[in-house]
Design an enzyme around this catalytic site. Sequence first.
Site, PDB file in Angstrom:
ATOM      1  N   LYS A 196       0.864  -1.176   0.000  1.00 15.41           N
ATOM      2  CA  LYS A 196       0.000   0.000   0.000  1.00 15.41           C
ATOM      3  C   LYS A 196       0.900   1.225   0.000  1.00 15.41           C
ATOM      4  O   LYS A 196       1.693   1.423   0.921  1.00 15.41           O
ATOM      5  CB  LYS A 196      -0.890  -0.011   1.233  1.00 15.41           C
ATOM      6  CG  LYS A 196      -1.782   1.206   1.300  1.00 15.41           C
ATOM      7  CD  LYS A 196      -2.763   1.118   2.435  1.00 15.41           C
ATOM      8  CE  LYS A 196      -3.603   2.368   2.507  1.00 15.41           C
ATOM      9  NZ  LYS A 196      -4.522   2.338   3.658  1.00 15.41           N
ATOM     10  N   LYS A 249      -2.086  -1.567  -3.915  1.00 17.57           N
ATOM     11  CA  LYS A 249      -2.955  -0.403  -3.864  1.00 17.57           C
ATOM     12  C   LYS A 249      -2.124   0.868  -3.896  1.00 17.57           C
ATOM     13  O   LYS A 249      -1.169   0.956  -3.131  1.00 17.57           O
ATOM     14  CB  LYS A 249      -3.754  -0.485  -2.572  1.00 17.57           C
ATOM     15  CG  LYS A 249      -4.579   0.722  -2.260  1.00 17.57           C
ATOM     16  CD  LYS A 249      -5.212   0.527  -0.937  1.00 17.57           C
ATOM     17  CE  LYS A 249      -5.953   1.788  -0.592  1.00 17.57           C
ATOM     18  NZ  LYS A 249      -6.508   1.751   0.717  1.00 17.57           N
TER      19      LYS A 249
HETATM   20  C1  PBG Z   1      -7.416   3.208   5.403  1.00 16.06           C
HETATM   21  C2  PBG Z   1      -7.635   3.139   3.956  1.00 16.06           C
HETATM   22  C3  PBG Z   1      -7.460   4.129   2.977  1.00 16.06           C
HETATM   23  C4  PBG Z   1      -7.942   3.592   1.798  1.00 16.06           C
HETATM   24  C5  PBG Z   1      -8.361   2.295   2.064  1.00 16.06           C
HETATM   25  N1  PBG Z   1      -8.136   2.027   3.413  1.00 16.06           N
HETATM   26  C6  PBG Z   1      -7.019   5.523   3.059  1.00 16.06           C
HETATM   27  C7  PBG Z   1      -5.672   5.902   3.446  1.00 16.06           C
HETATM   28  O1  PBG Z   1      -4.757   5.095   3.585  1.00 16.06           O
HETATM   29  O2  PBG Z   1      -5.542   7.104   3.662  1.00 16.06           O
HETATM   30  C8  PBG Z   1      -8.025   4.305   0.474  1.00 16.06           C
HETATM   31  C9  PBG Z   1      -9.008   3.749  -0.488  1.00 16.06           C
HETATM   32  C10 PBG Z   1      -9.364   4.637  -1.600  1.00 16.06           C
HETATM   33  O3  PBG Z   1      -8.741   5.692  -1.843  1.00 16.06           O
HETATM   34  O4  PBG Z   1     -10.320   4.273  -2.312  1.00 16.06           O
HETATM   35  N2  PBG Z   1      -6.164   3.001   5.851  1.00 16.06           N
END
Ligand code: PBG
Length: 326
Positions: A196, A249
Amino acid sequence: MAFPQTRMRRMRASASLRGLVRETALTADRLVLPMFVAEAGDAREPIATMPGVQRLSVAAAVQEAREAAALGVSAVMLFGVPAEKDEQGSGAWDEQGVVQLATAAIKQAQPDVLVITDVCLCEYTDHGHCGVLREDGAVDNDASVELLARTAVSQARAGADLVAPSDMMDGRVREIRCELDGEGFSDTPILAYSAKFASAFYGPFREAAGSTPSFGDRRGYQMDPANGEEAVREALLDVQEGADMVMVKPALAYGDVIASVKRETRLPVAAYNVSGEYAMVKAAAAAGYVDERTTVLEILTSLRRAGADTIVSYHAKDAARWLTQA
Ligand code: PBG
């Protein structure tokens, strides 16, 4: 001897011929619909930066899951928007928390729909970081991991089919696996957000969930977008810790990472087509710059081609509808 003249176009001459040799299939059963479930507010509240996506009440979330299932999308991913936030993010593991209630309600109404729950604290903490803070303001890894495991267990208890940690703390997959096993949930798989990245594409999500960090940013725990090798190391660590499935992601700018994580882990890989990717397509389509349907189907197909087995996307319902009409 003359080399035979290569004619690539021979195999593209008709729809049937193209269909016969197509390498990648996009089908609705590969899609996961993310949903924001809010504890307070109206049944459906629009999110300005994500046209077509709403914050839902528990009842509306059940309705949405039913509609998705009718279209062939049989998995949803739940994000909670609690009425109150605190320093620890205690709403995350509340037995009566909004995700726990929505999970139970969806499983009761639609037992065949898979409910995947997001395991993170950022939607529940008043400072908006994904874990709890130390005195100096940095995120405390090990204290956070404990709370994340507690959150995962509470979600499994509510009926979650898979738990998906998105916090990027070290060692959380192992701790979640241990706690799930210890509490009688050894059959609940973990979908780890392994790679991520600290991405600008999460902007609309943070508006939707009210989870923008109140100070600093997430670069101390999410990955540097410049690093592909490190993404593979992250994924392999999660595999060692017991992940059943790994996620990359965002998706659109990370096809190379999807491909290498798939090749190196040999696990099912999910790609998260995130909020900013969705918002860009919606904005361009609304302006008439691109055709929404063909653009979305091309993007989702390309993620399958890159190596994603599963795609989490806010376009899931539309895509499923278009696939059956095609
Ligand atoms: C929470 C999380 C996030 C997303 C999914 N889980 C946001 C972040 O890390 O700030 C983002 C998903 C999206 O942008 O559709 N940790």
